[in-house]
Design an enzyme around this catalytic site. Structure first.
Site, PDB file in Angstrom:
ATOM      1  N   GLU A  39      36.539 -46.613 -38.282  1.00  0.00           N
ATOM      2  CA  GLU A  39      37.165 -46.539 -36.947  1.00  0.00           C
ATOM      3  C   GLU A  39      37.083 -47.776 -36.055  1.00  0.00           C
ATOM      4  OE1 GLU A  39      38.743 -43.881 -36.167  1.00  0.00           O
ATOM      5  OE2 GLU A  39      38.097 -42.738 -37.412  1.00  0.00           O
ATOM      6  N   TYR A 122      37.835 -42.302 -27.643  1.00  0.00           N
ATOM      7  CA  TYR A 122      38.466 -41.936 -29.000  1.00  0.00           C
ATOM      8  C   TYR A 122      37.312 -42.115 -30.100  1.00  0.00           C
ATOM      9  CZ  TYR A 122      40.153 -42.589 -33.573  1.00  0.00           C
ATOM     10  OH  TYR A 122      40.345 -42.237 -34.807  1.00  0.00           O
ATOM     11  N   ASP A 140      43.921 -40.465 -30.140  1.00  0.00           N
ATOM     12  CA  ASP A 140      44.371 -41.772 -29.928  1.00  0.00           C
ATOM     13  C   ASP A 140      45.892 -41.734 -29.753  1.00  0.00           C
ATOM     14  OD1 ASP A 140      45.399 -40.370 -32.120  1.00  0.00           O
ATOM     15  OD2 ASP A 140      45.340 -42.204 -33.805  1.00  0.00           O
TER      16      ASP A 140
END
Length: 374
Positions: A39, A122, A140
DNA sequence: CAACCGTGGAA
DNA sequence: TTTCCAAGGTT
């Protein structure tokens, strides 16, 4: 509203994901550390660009302890070329914080995750939902675009969008659902030329019905890129070593290494600026100022590099010293300055533009060649 | 809140 | 060649 809209959207998006999900390296196991690393790398960065970096990273730092034990310079070296280097520094710092404050276990709670450097709304939602199955949204750019079109809202308000998506996240497969929305946005509901003809939720899409898909979401006005000129000194010792300096931790390319450079002052000759960059980089403790002042900078060429928010032209010059400088030790690198042998360059994290300057310096080959460049 | 923070691939 | 912009976060 536990509506037919919600039920249909959940079902069709998950069906899409089950049928069309790409086989990505970080999807093979839901290990929190692996999810976290992926991520961080995926922030503002395409999947195709991340894959080779992720594979290499996992060989180099297989566990959170491996990362926490590493030097920040090794971390940045592994991140070299991926951009937004604060991500790497934040990830490294956060790994140490997890070990100190959380007993080495990555938190599952989004609000706790959110406290770690580099993790925002996020990323906290993504890690919590994907790695731990916490039913929380992960919004996102893809998700924002998808809902901008589904609702035909040109600019969805973040708080309301969050409520909307949160109400849709299923209790049983939150991570899959969040990834499904992103996968759908990345491969079907794309920014330009979306594939509405094979869209699984076409019948739910208000923008499609209204013929406004191409205008959703509304693009932000673009700003002009400021430009600047940097004079760069490739300072070469008789041994062939050259001088690198480390940039300050904050700001552009924080913590990365580079050839000494300085912004060219108004009215200043670029070659003079290159000499000034070399002298300033050497500091006050060396006796080589006079030697540098006597050397004629040889132009190697120019590199135009576009950053996220500015365009910089690097004007590179080779300066060859007559005498070998004193401090060669790698220990000197702790001072943010290092005389590097050509074979050791791979140990230093260099930004893209600096790698291009290095390539020019190698092509030039040294003494006697006078390529004036562009 | 708007500016800052990289890079490279696609159109 | 230029423009767009991608699984955002920090200040």
């Amino acid at each position: 509203m536990a509506s037919a809209f919600a039920d249909t959207l959940r079902r069709r998006i998950l069906e899409f994901y089950d049928a069309r999900a790409r086989d990505l390296p970080w999807r093979r196991e839901a290990d929190p550390y692996r999810v976290w690393v992926s991520e961080m790398m995926l922030q503002q960065t395409r999947v195709e660009a991340v894959i080779p970096y992720y594979e290499r990273w996992m060989r180099r730092f297989p566990t959170l302890d491996d990362l926490a034990d590493a030097d920040v310079d090794d971390v940045l070296r592994e991140w070299q070329g991926l951009g937004y280097y604060a991500r790497a520094r934040n990830l490294h710092r956060a790994a140490r914080l997890v070990r100190e404050r959380h007993d080495g276990r990555i938190p599952a709670d989004p609000e706790t995750l959110r406290q770690l450097p580099g993790i925002g709304d996020y990323t906290a939602g993504a890690i919590a939902s994907i790695a731990y199955g916490v039913p929380t949204p992960a919004i996102d750019g893809n998700v924002r675009r998808v809902f901008s079109r589904l609702l035909d809202d040109p600019d969805p308000a973040p708080a309301e969008l969050r409520r909307t998506v949160a109400a849709l996240v299923p209790e049983d497969r939150p991570g899959d659902f969040n990834q499904a929305l992103m996968e759908f946005g990345a491969t079907v509901c794309t920014p330009r030329s979306p594939a509405c003809d094979r869209c699984p939720v076409q019948t739910l899409c208000r923008a499609y019905a209204n013929g406004t898909v191409a205008e959703r979401p509304r693009p932000k006005p673009k700003k002009a890129l400021p430009e600047d000129d940097v004079a760069t000194a490739v300072l070469v010792a008789p041994s062939g070593r050259f001088l690198l300096t480390r940039r300050p931790e904050a700001g552009l390319l924080g913590g990365m290494w580079e050839f000494p450079g300085t912004t060219v002052r108004p009215g200043e000759r670029i070659a003079d600026a290159a000499r000034r960059a070399a002298i300033e980089a050497l500091g006050d403790t060396t006796g080589t100022h006079a030697a540098v002042a006597a050397v004629a900078p040889v132009p190697l060429g120019a590199v135009v590099h576009t950053f996220s928010h500015r365009r910089t032209t690097y004007h590179a010059f080779r300066l060859e010293l007559d005498n070998e400088p004193a401090n060669h030790d790698a220990a000197a690198s702790s001072a943010g300055r290092a005389w590097v042998a050509p074979g050791d360059i791979t140990g230093y994290a260099l930004p893209a533009a600096q790698l291009r300057i290095l390539a020019m310096a190698r092509e030039d080959g040294g003494s006697g060649r006078y390529d004036t460049g562009a």
